[in-house]
Design an enzyme around this catalytic site. Structure first.
Site, PDB file in Angstrom:
ATOM      1  N   GLY A 136      -8.643  -2.420  -0.679  1.00 28.26           N
ATOM      2  CA  GLY A 136      -7.153  -2.271  -0.970  1.00 28.26           C
ATOM      3  C   GLY A 136      -6.575  -1.140  -1.519  1.00 28.26           C
ATOM      4  N   GLN A 137      -7.286  -0.075  -1.177  1.00 29.17           N
ATOM      5  CA  GLN A 137      -6.758   1.397  -1.504  1.00 29.17           C
ATOM      6  C   GLN A 137      -5.618   1.701  -0.640  1.00 29.17           C
ATOM      7  OE1 GLN A 137      -9.963   0.553  -0.923  1.00 29.17           O
ATOM      8  NE2 GLN A 137     -11.308   1.149  -2.543  1.00 29.17           N
ATOM      9  N   LYS A 138      -4.946   2.469  -1.098  1.00 33.01           N
ATOM     10  CA  LYS A 138      -3.597   2.843  -0.353  1.00 33.01           C
ATOM     11  C   LYS A 138      -3.937   3.262   0.861  1.00 33.01           C
ATOM     12  CE  LYS A 138       0.003   3.457  -3.812  1.00 33.01           C
ATOM     13  NZ  LYS A 138      -0.918   3.314  -5.027  1.00 33.01           N
ATOM     14  N   ASN A 139      -4.959   4.026   1.249  1.00 31.55           N
ATOM     15  CA  ASN A 139      -5.298   4.745   2.354  1.00 31.55           C
ATOM     16  C   ASN A 139      -5.766   3.727   3.237  1.00 31.55           C
ATOM     17  OD1 ASN A 139      -7.667   4.582   1.095  1.00 31.55           O
ATOM     18  ND2 ASN A 139      -8.272   6.653   1.805  1.00 31.55           N
ATOM     19  N   MET A 140      -6.214   2.854   2.790  1.00 33.27           N
ATOM     20  CA  MET A 140      -6.826   1.562   3.774  1.00 33.27           C
ATOM     21  C   MET A 140      -6.016   0.678   4.141  1.00 33.27           C
ATOM     22  SD  MET A 140     -10.030   2.242   4.194  1.00 33.27           S
ATOM     23  CE  MET A 140     -10.274   0.793   5.001  1.00 33.27           C
TER      24      MET A 140
END
Ligand code: G3D
Length: 172
Positions: free
Chosen positions: A62-66
């Site tokens: 769920g990290q922003k870059n994902m």
């Protein structure tokens, strides 16, 4: 795949980082969790809910870059499981936005949603009513969805959650 076997329905597990997805998968798959791919960043595993239903679970960071990568896994999905940390009200808005973004994808049209309110063992855990409100569930009148509290850490509510997912899939 051998004769007589059908493809397992694919279920996607999503949620912000720290919501408990890895812990959940580890519990569910009793240690069979595959390593996170360093390039793509997801875990995948299969779980037999009962003799006939096997669910494939995609754990997508769920990290922003994902977030852009979530979209690649939406084809062929039969259900979406969205995990939230019920003990962290400060990230509910972020979770609400992430969920809205995912649900806006055409490939998920008609796909049922199970919200897992994880970390229910925490004394400050929000109620499922409060979480539904914060996630803006009333904005999705046509969505078939359910919410359930669970504790991945204690192994409480996990099997029930997946039995409900299997039922949601069969109903479609
Ligand atoms: P993620 O895969 O979604 O990023 P993790 O989340 O599974 O790595 O979990 C993040 C942290 O939350 C971990 O704590 C984990 O032990 C904890 N956690 C997961 N599920 C539960 C739960 O049901 N109850 C409680 N109380 N904690 C939970 P650490 O301290 O290892 O970072």
């Amino acid at each position: 795949m051998g004769q007589g076997q059908t493809k397992s329905p694919q279920v996607i597990l999503m949620g912000l980082d720290n919501s408990g997805k890895t812990t959940f998968l580890a519990r569910l798959l009793t240690g069979q969790v595959m390593d996170t791919s360093p390039t793509i960043g997801f875990n995948v595993g299969s779980f037999n809910v009962d003799k006939r239903t096997s669910l494939t679970i995609w754990d997508i960071g769920g990290q922003k870059n994902m977030i852009p990568n979530w979209r690649y896994y939406l084809d062929d999905s039969k259900a979406l499981v969205f995990m939230v940390d019920s003990s962290d009200p400060s990230r509910m808005r972020e979770a609400q936005k992430a969920l809205r973004k995912v649900l806006s994808d055409e490939r998920l049209r008609g796909v049922p949603l199970m919200v897992l309110a994880n970390k229910a063992d925490q004394p400050n855990a929000m109620t499922i009513q409060e979480i539904s409100k914060q996630l803006g569930m009333s904005n999705y009148p046509h969505l078939q969805w359910q919410i359930q509290a669970c504790s991945a850490l204690q192994g409480v509510g996990l099997r029930q959650a997946f039995l409900s997912v299997a039922k949601l899939i069969k109903k479609r």
